[in-house]
Design a protein around this motif. Structure first.
Motif, short mmCIF file in Angstrom:
data_model
loop_
_atom_site.label_atom_id
_atom_site.label_comp_id
_atom_site.label_asym_id
_atom_site.label_seq_id
_atom_site.Cartn_x
_atom_site.Cartn_y
_atom_site.Cartn_z
N ASN A 208 -59.33 33.13 -55.20
CA ASN A 208 -58.05 33.84 -54.64
C ASN A 208 -56.87 33.81 -55.19
O ASN A 208 -56.11 34.52 -54.99
N ASN B 117 -63.88 36.18 -49.62
CA ASN B 117 -63.80 34.87 -49.07
C ASN B 117 -65.02 34.76 -47.82
O ASN B 117 -65.46 33.85 -47.54
N ALA C 119 -59.86 40.31 -50.74
CA ALA C 119 -59.68 39.04 -50.40
C ALA C 119 -60.49 38.44 -49.17
O ALA C 119 -61.33 37.57 -49.11
N ALA D 20 -57.01 33.26 -46.07
CA ALA D 20 -58.27 33.14 -46.88
C ALA D 20 -59.12 31.84 -46.24
O ALA D 20 -60.24 31.80 -46.42
#
Length: 107
Positions: free
Chosen positions: A66, A14, A10, A84
Motif C-alpha cells: 500500500n 487489497n 489499490a 485499504a
C-alpha cells in the motif's frame, strides 16, 4: 484519470491481499473460538507465536504494497488507508461468514 487508476490498483491489490489473509485470520479465529484445537498442536503458546509471526509478516506485506501504491499513484491520507483496510477485510469476512461457499469456490 491517473488517480482513478491508482485507486483501482489499490482496491484490486487489497482484495488480493484479503484473499491471502484468510489463512492467518482463520488461525486467529481458531485461537479465540476454540483454543483446545491449538492444544492438539503442541499447546497454545507455540501456536500464538506462530500466528503472531504470520500476522506480522502479513502486516509488513500489506504496508509495503500500500505504501508503494500510494507513492506511485500519488494518493494517500487517512481515506486511502481506511479504504485499504476495509477492502482488505471484505474477502476475509466473506470467508469467515460463508465458509461452506468458500470451500466450494476453492475446489
Amino acid at each position: 484519470m491517473r488517480r482513478v487508476g491508482a485507486w483501482s490498483a489499490a482496491v484490486l491489490l487489497n482484495l488480493g491481499l484479503g484473499y491471502c489473509a484468510v489463512f492467518p485470520m482463520a488461525l486467529v479465529a481458531v485461537a479465540v473460538v476454540a483454543p483446545e484445537e491449538a492444544d492438539e498442536m503442541g499447546g497454545l503458546a507455540p501456536y500464538l507465536i506462530f500466528v503472531s509471526l504470520l500476522l506480522l509478516l502479513f502486516a509488513a506485506v500489506f504496508w509495503v504494497v500500500n505504501h508503494l501504491v500510494a507513492a506511485v499513484g500519488r494518493i494517500g491520507g487517512r481515506a486511502f488507508w481506511w479504504t485499504a483496510v476495509a477492502v482488505l477485510l471484505v474477502p476475509t469476512l466473506f470467508a469467515m461468514l460463508r465458509w461452506d461457499l468458500w470451500r466450494e469456490i476453492a475446489l
